[in-house]
Write an enzyme that holds these catalytic residues in place. Structure first.
Site, mmCIF file in Angstrom:
data_model
loop_
_atom_site.group_PDB
_atom_site.id
_atom_site.type_symbol
_atom_site.label_atom_id
_atom_site.label_comp_id
_atom_site.label_asym_id
_atom_site.label_seq_id
_atom_site.Cartn_x
_atom_site.Cartn_y
_atom_site.Cartn_z
ATOM 1 N N LYS A 58 -2.054 -1.705 -3.792
ATOM 2 C CA LYS A 58 -2.909 -0.517 -3.794
ATOM 3 C C LYS A 58 -2.034 0.727 -3.833
ATOM 4 O O LYS A 58 -1.102 0.819 -3.017
ATOM 5 C CB LYS A 58 -3.781 -0.516 -2.526
ATOM 6 C CG LYS A 58 -4.704 0.678 -2.373
ATOM 7 C CD LYS A 58 -5.478 0.603 -1.070
ATOM 8 C CE LYS A 58 -6.398 1.804 -0.914
ATOM 9 N NZ LYS A 58 -7.144 1.786 0.365
ATOM 10 N N LYS A 62 0.867 -1.180 0.000
ATOM 11 C CA LYS A 62 0.000 0.000 0.000
ATOM 12 C C LYS A 62 0.901 1.225 0.000
ATOM 13 O O LYS A 62 1.616 1.496 0.965
ATOM 14 C CB LYS A 62 -0.927 0.012 1.211
ATOM 15 C CG LYS A 62 -1.890 1.200 1.217
ATOM 16 C CD LYS A 62 -2.811 1.147 2.417
ATOM 17 C CE LYS A 62 -3.773 2.322 2.416
ATOM 18 N NZ LYS A 62 -4.661 2.319 3.603
#
Length: 324
Positions: A249, A197
């Site tokens: 992500k 992330k």
């Protein structure tokens, strides 16, 4: 043997031929719909930076989730938007907090007909907007945060989540949550680890969606966008700690990371098409600069081609209808 004997266009000449030889498949089952539920809302609240996406009431959440399941969407990822925030994010571990009661609603409505996933992070619940508990210097305290994550994971499992999704990028988060779930009797509750992330500019509209209280940034715990090897280190740690699935992500700006993670991992890999990706396509389409539906399906197909087994997208229900 080259041209004129070799003519790749032969396999592109009709829709049926193109369909027959397509290398990548995008189906509704590959899609997960992220959803927001707002405490105290009397009606759905539109999110201005994400046209078509709303903060749901508990009732509208149930209805929209049922529609997604009917369309064939593979899962739901739920985020809570509380009325009150505090330094510890106590609403996250409250069984009567908005995220947990909404999980109960979804499980009662949907049972096991879909995969109910729950964001496991404190940023929506804290008055400082960070993903963890702060120390006296105002920095995120990794190990104190893990104690909260462990409790949060158990409460979410008790509330009906099939899968919990720790997104805070704390060191050791998967292992601590796995141990807590097992000790509480939730050995079958899965963990979708936000493995890579990145500290990204593409999260802007999401902060409106969850009414984030953040001042500053999250660069001390989210990954540097310049780094790929670091993502593989995070992947190895998450797998060792017991992650059942892993995620990259954002999605489109990190296709190389997604491909590398998919080539390395021995568990299913997810990609999150985040709010900024959604917003820029919707904005360009609204101006007539892009063909909206073609662009949406093309981007989602690119994520599948890059190795995503699962794609989180705010277009999940709509796209499921287009595909069928």
């Amino acid at each position: 043997m080259a041209y004129p004997a070799q003519r790749p266009r032969r396999l592109r000449s009709t829709p049926a031929l193109r369909r027959l030889v397509a290398e990548t498949e995008l189906r509704p089952r590959h899609l997960v719909l992220p959803m927001f539920v707002k405490e105290g809302a009397a009606e759905p609240v539109p999110i201005s930076s994400m046209p078509g996406v709303v903060q749901h009431t508990r009732d509208s959440l149930r209805k929209a989730a049922a529609e997604a399941v009917q369309a064939g969407v593979g899962g739901i990822m739920l985020f809570g938007v509380p009325e009150r925030h505090d330094a510890l994010g106590s609403g996250a571990t409250d069984p009567e907090g908005i995220l947990n009661v909404a999980l109960k609603d979804l499980r009662a409505e949907l049972g096991d007909s879909t995969v109910i996933m729950s964001d496991l992070c404190l940023d929506e619940f804290t008055d400082h907007g960070h993903c963890g508990v702060l120390d006296e210097q105002g920095c995120v305290d990794n190990d104190r945060t893990l104690e909260v994550y462990a409790r949060m994971g158990v409460v979410q499992a008790e509330s009906g989540a099939h899968v919990v999704a720790p997104s805070g990028m704390m060191d050791g988060q998967v292992g601590v949550i796995r141990e807590a779930l097992d000790e509480a009797g939730f050995a079958d509750t899965g963990i979708l680890a936000y493995t890579a992330k990145y500290a990204s500019a593409f999260y802007g509209p999401f902060r409106e969606a969850v009414e984030s209280q953040l001042k500053g940034d999250r660069k001390t715990y989210q990954q540097d966008g310049a780094n790929l090897r670091e993502a593989l280190r995070e992947l190895a740690l998450d797998l060792d700690e017991g992650a059942d699935m892993v995620m990259v992500k954002p999605a489109l700006p990190y296709l190389d990371v997604l491909r590398t993670v998919a080539d390395t991992a021995d568990v299913p890999v997810a990609a999150y098409q985040v709010s900024g990706e959604y917003a820029m396509i919707e904005a360009a389409a609204a101006q007539g600069w892009l063909e909206r539906e073609r662009t949406i399906v093309e981007t989602l197909t690119s994520l599948r081609r890059a190795g995503a087994d699962v794609v989180l997208t705010y277009w999940a229900t709509e796209v499921a209808g287009l595909l069928d």
